[in-house]
Design an enzyme around this catalytic site. Sequence first.
Site, PDB file in Angstrom:
ATOM      1  N   LYS A 205      25.593 -64.680  13.649  1.00 15.18           N
ATOM      2  CA  LYS A 205      25.619 -65.603  14.777  1.00 15.18           C
ATOM      3  C   LYS A 205      27.032 -66.158  14.906  1.00 15.18           C
ATOM      4  O   LYS A 205      27.558 -66.767  13.971  1.00 15.18           O
ATOM      5  CB  LYS A 205      24.613 -66.738  14.554  1.00 15.18           C
ATOM      6  CG  LYS A 205      24.677 -67.784  15.657  1.00 15.18           C
ATOM      7  CD  LYS A 205      23.555 -68.779  15.572  1.00 15.18           C
ATOM      8  CE  LYS A 205      23.700 -69.833  16.650  1.00 15.18           C
ATOM      9  NZ  LYS A 205      22.619 -70.805  16.639  1.00 15.18           N
ATOM     10  N   LYS A 260      23.965 -62.273  17.617  1.00 17.49           N
ATOM     11  CA  LYS A 260      23.996 -63.236  18.713  1.00 17.49           C
ATOM     12  C   LYS A 260      25.408 -63.739  18.929  1.00 17.49           C
ATOM     13  O   LYS A 260      26.067 -64.057  17.942  1.00 17.49           O
ATOM     14  CB  LYS A 260      23.077 -64.399  18.325  1.00 17.49           C
ATOM     15  CG  LYS A 260      22.973 -65.496  19.338  1.00 17.49           C
ATOM     16  CD  LYS A 260      22.140 -66.617  18.784  1.00 17.49           C
ATOM     17  CE  LYS A 260      22.207 -67.769  19.770  1.00 17.49           C
ATOM     18  NZ  LYS A 260      21.708 -68.978  19.233  1.00 17.49           N
TER      19      LYS A 260
HETATM   20  C1  PBG Z   1      20.513 -73.636  17.687  1.00  8.47           C
HETATM   21  C2  PBG Z   1      20.568 -72.525  18.650  1.00  8.47           C
HETATM   22  C3  PBG Z   1      21.531 -72.284  19.659  1.00  8.47           C
HETATM   23  C4  PBG Z   1      21.063 -71.200  20.386  1.00  8.47           C
HETATM   24  C5  PBG Z   1      19.871 -70.780  19.797  1.00  8.47           C
HETATM   25  N1  PBG Z   1      19.589 -71.599  18.723  1.00  8.47           N
HETATM   26  C6  PBG Z   1      22.738 -73.038  20.057  1.00  8.47           C
HETATM   27  C7  PBG Z   1      23.851 -73.218  19.139  1.00  8.47           C
HETATM   28  O1  PBG Z   1      23.924 -72.629  18.057  1.00  8.47           O
HETATM   29  O2  PBG Z   1      24.702 -74.031  19.481  1.00  8.47           O
HETATM   30  C8  PBG Z   1      21.734 -70.634  21.609  1.00  8.47           C
HETATM   31  C9  PBG Z   1      20.866 -69.855  22.526  1.00  8.47           C
HETATM   32  C10 PBG Z   1      21.441 -69.625  23.875  1.00  8.47           C
HETATM   33  O3  PBG Z   1      22.611 -69.948  24.183  1.00  8.47           O
HETATM   34  O4  PBG Z   1      20.693 -69.092  24.703  1.00  8.47           O
HETATM   35  N2  PBG Z   1      21.106 -73.510  16.483  1.00  8.47           N
END
Ligand code: PBG
Length: 339
Positions: A205, A260
């Site tokens: 991520k 992601k």
């Molecule tokens: C939380 C999380 C996030 C997303 C999914 N879970 C945001 C982040 O890490 O700031 C993002 C999903 C999206 O942008 O559609 N940890």
Amino acid sequence: MTRFIPPADFPNTRLRRNRRDEFSRRLVRENRLSTDDLIYPVFVREGEKVQEQVGSMPGVMRYSPDELMRVAEQCLELGIPVLSLFPSIDPSLKTPDGSEAANPSGLIPRVVGMLKQQFPELGVLTDVALDPYTSHGQDGILDNDGHILNEETVAMLIRQAQTQAQAGVDIVAPSDMMDGRIGSIRAALDKDQFIHTRTMAYSAKYASAFYGPFRDAVGSAANLGRSNKNTYQMDPANRNEALREVAADIREGADMVMVKPGLPYLDILRDVKDAFGMPTYAYQVSGEYAMIKAAAQNGWLDHDKVMMESLLAFKRAGGDGILTYFAIEAAKLMREQNC
Ligand code: PBG
């Protein structure tokens, strides 16, 4: 693995021959998207009969639990296998340690319970991370210098995952990027006899600006302010590190892994699938969705074609499935086109 056979020279080989008619294009098609590949992320909030538009994500709503049940019914009816839940909670419940995440009568556990009772055959996935629950919008617990504490955060994530498992969730998906959290959560779930609760690890991520609209949707954007998540989410410049993250999560017991964001990281998706052969998912995040919607609304792109092309790209890159805000629209389109 594909062995590359160089084509004989033109004119013996004409690559256009197979492309000439629709029947032969279908016959040689290498990848296909199906409704089975889709996971639908939804935002939930308190209230009754509420559908609140998320400003930066046209067509995406925050649903009250009763309204969400109708969305769940629609997913089942369309054949979408899994719904993924994200909470937008009242600011008064947010604290520095995000402990509302572990409240057994909190919004998410209640909604999980309702879903599993009314639609037992629909898969339910919950995010494990503290950002929707912290007053500062970070995914973890801070020390006095504002640095995110790893083990203290993992301890709270364990409580959050246990609460979700207790409520009956099928898949817990840690998206926090703390070190060692998959193994710790797995051990805690097993100790409580939740041996069937799956883990989908947000393994690779990245610290991405494409999450902007999501942070509006869960109401963490203002709290986060100008700070960033660079001390735990990955540097977009790194590729090898993604494989180390995935390897660690697999060793710790992850059942499924994720990359992601999506389209800007298709190279990573391919690397991960080839290296480990795990069930591997891509998250087409909020900013990717917003870009396509905005361009389509302006008449600059063909909405449906670009949506389907973007989803197919994840399959071609080796993905087994996609978390996408387009899930309902794509499933409807596939149903129309198949009959
Ligand atoms: C939380 C999380 C996030 C997303 C999914 N879970 C945001 C982040 O890490 O700031 C993002 C999903 C999206 O942008 O559609 N940890």
